[in-house]
Design an enzyme around this catalytic site. Structure first.
Site: not given
Ligand code: COS
Length: 412
Positions: A149, A174, A353, A355-356, A380
């Site tokens: 995350s 992956i 549920q 389908h028991g 994701e």
């Molecule tokens: N598209 C382009 N840029 C993005 C973006 C998007 N959808 N979302 C964020 N950014 C940019 C922001 O604009 C910010 O830019 P700056 O550095 O210029 O300020 C930067 O990325 C950091 O973004 P943000 O401040 O939103 O990051 P956070 O640390 O607050 O949070 C979360 C990010 C928690 C939302 C993010 O880490 C996340 O989605 N984590 C889950 C990861 C995930 O889904 N992993 C699964 C992988 S595949 S199994």
């Protein structure tokens, strides 16, 4: 929060109408994928799931039908359909099984669409074209053993060396790791810079130092491939860097805007599969002298599935519509992914549920649906990440900035 965004004006200045119908082309696609899933996946999936077998032949046949690059423009080897066509492919595939939708998610949603958005013309010709045609398979390597995350905490290192970068690190969870020809790998050029050091690279499996190994013992998606990627002194040409140094986090997040869309769309298909299986069983199984569909507590579960199916489908197609307009949709896609996946998971629990005891065995497909659905509320962006994102949007703590590179609008 408003439900629909302000009308986007077309070139003539019309705002257009709110249209919930599928085009003739989309209907034909839906029919094609539905028939494909019925003949090529459904008869075999119970056995494949039991054997933990991913059938590469299915992906090859999807490629021959143009379904591995359905929304990639024709000039780059794709079918040139709109982004909701991708949702249709995902929904219909996941109706049969999550594994093949996942393959499309990582190949098209997370990788090819990211090349379309961020790649140079040279990168598109070299990688996007064969991927869109399905001649090469692609995956997305962001997550690490200590960075899921909190993707910004990844530790894979990229060190510049002349005209190349040397990559070292490991990636986990992956999808398609063992089959992908090309991987979109995220590494940091400077860990002290946090997410601003992250950089994206196109890494070919054939590059010396790349190894993969499958992950065993998963709860679900037994019919799909999930693996680890190990990078040991992998020399990657600088020309394979996607975007600029330090732009990788944005690239990863924008990739997830598309990957999450495909997961949400797939979840709609999974919910429909749960509903169809439950309705059929509720008509055939009798208790207390009537078919169980006559019992109100069973009806409540069926009604929840129906309501969840309809609402999640609307959210997914709205996100796709925004992509078609070339409008940023991080917020709407996150909501669609969150709700559609939660609905699918709850629907799968309820389908078992209904389908028991039979639902607890693989004589019926619903136990597979439940095991698969658990992945949807984890990968994701976990349910918790999307919950927090939506709260932050509502509270005004999270505001999306305009991007310097947008996914191109659908030109139809
Ligand atoms: N598209 C382009 N840029 C993005 C973006 C998007 N959808 N979302 C964020 N950014 C940019 C922001 O604009 C910010 O830019 P700056 O550095 O210029 O300020 C930067 O990325 C950091 O973004 P943000 O401040 O939103 O990051 P956070 O640390 O607050 O949070 C979360 C990010 C928690 C939302 C993010 O880490 C996340 O989605 N984590 C889950 C990861 C995930 O889904 N992993 C699964 C992988 S595949 S199994």
């Amino acid at each position: 929060m408003q439900l629909f965004i302000d009308p986007v004006l077309n070139q003539e200045g019309d705002s257009g109408v709110l249209d919930f119908s599928l085009s003739q082309e989309q209907l034909e696609l839906q029919d094609l994928v539905r028939k494909f899933a019925k003949s090529e996946i459904l008869p075999y999936i119970r056995q494949w799931d039991e054997d933990h077998h991913f059938e590469l032949g299915v992906v090859k046949k999807l490629a021959s039908l143009g379904l591995m690059g359905v929304c990639i423009p024709e000039q780059y080897g794709g079918a040139g359909m709109d982004y909701n066509a991708l949702a249709i492919v995902c929904e219909e595939l996941e109706y049969a099984d999550t594994a093949y939708r996942t393959a499309v998610s990582v190949h098209t949603g997370l990788n090819s669409m990211t090349l379309l958005q961020w790649g140079t013309e040279e990168q598109k010709q070299k990688y996007l074209v064969p991927q869109a045609k399905g001649e090469q398979l692609a995956a997305f390597a962001l997550t690490e053993p200590d960075a899921g995350s909190d993707a910004g905490a990844l530790r894979t290192r990229a060190v510049r060396d002349g005209d190349s970068y040397i990559l070292n690190g490991s990636k986990i969870w992956i999808s398609m790791a063992d089959y992908a020809d090309n991987l979109l790998v995220f590494a940091t050029v400077d860990a002290d810079k946090g997410h601003r050091g992250i950089t994206a690279f196109i890494v070919e499996r054939s590059f010396p130092g790349v190894t993969t190994r499958p992950i065993k013992g998963k709860l679900g998606i037994h019919g799909g491939d999930t693996g680890e990627v190990i990078l040991e002194d992998v020399r990657v040409p600088a020309g394979n860097r996607l975007g600029e140094e330090g732009e990788g986090f944005k690239i990863a997040m924008s990739a997830l805007d598309n990957g999450r869309f495909t997961v949400g769309a797939g979840a709609v298909g999974l919910t429909r599969a749960c509903l169809d299986a439950s309705v059929e069983y509720a008509h055939t199984r009798k208790t207390f002298g009537v078919e169980i569909g006559r019992h109100q507590l069973v009806q409540q579960m069926i009604a929840n599935m129906e309501a969840g199916l309809q609402s999640s489908q609307l959210l997914v197609y709205r996100a796709g519509w925004l992509k078609n307009q070339g409008v940023r949709n991080t917020r709407e896609t996150s909501l669609a992914k969150w709700i559609a996946c939660d609905v699918a998971f709850r629907s799968a629990c309820d389908a078992v549920q209904i389908h028991g005891a039979y639902g607890y065995s693989n004589e019926y497909p619903v136990e597979r649906f439940l095991r698969n659905a658990k992945a949807l509320v984890i990968y994701e962006g976990t349910r918790e990440i999307h919950t927090v994102m939506q709260a932050e949007y509502a509270l005004g703590y999270r505001i999306d900035k305009p991007l310097n590179r947008m996914l191109p609008a659908w030109e139809g």
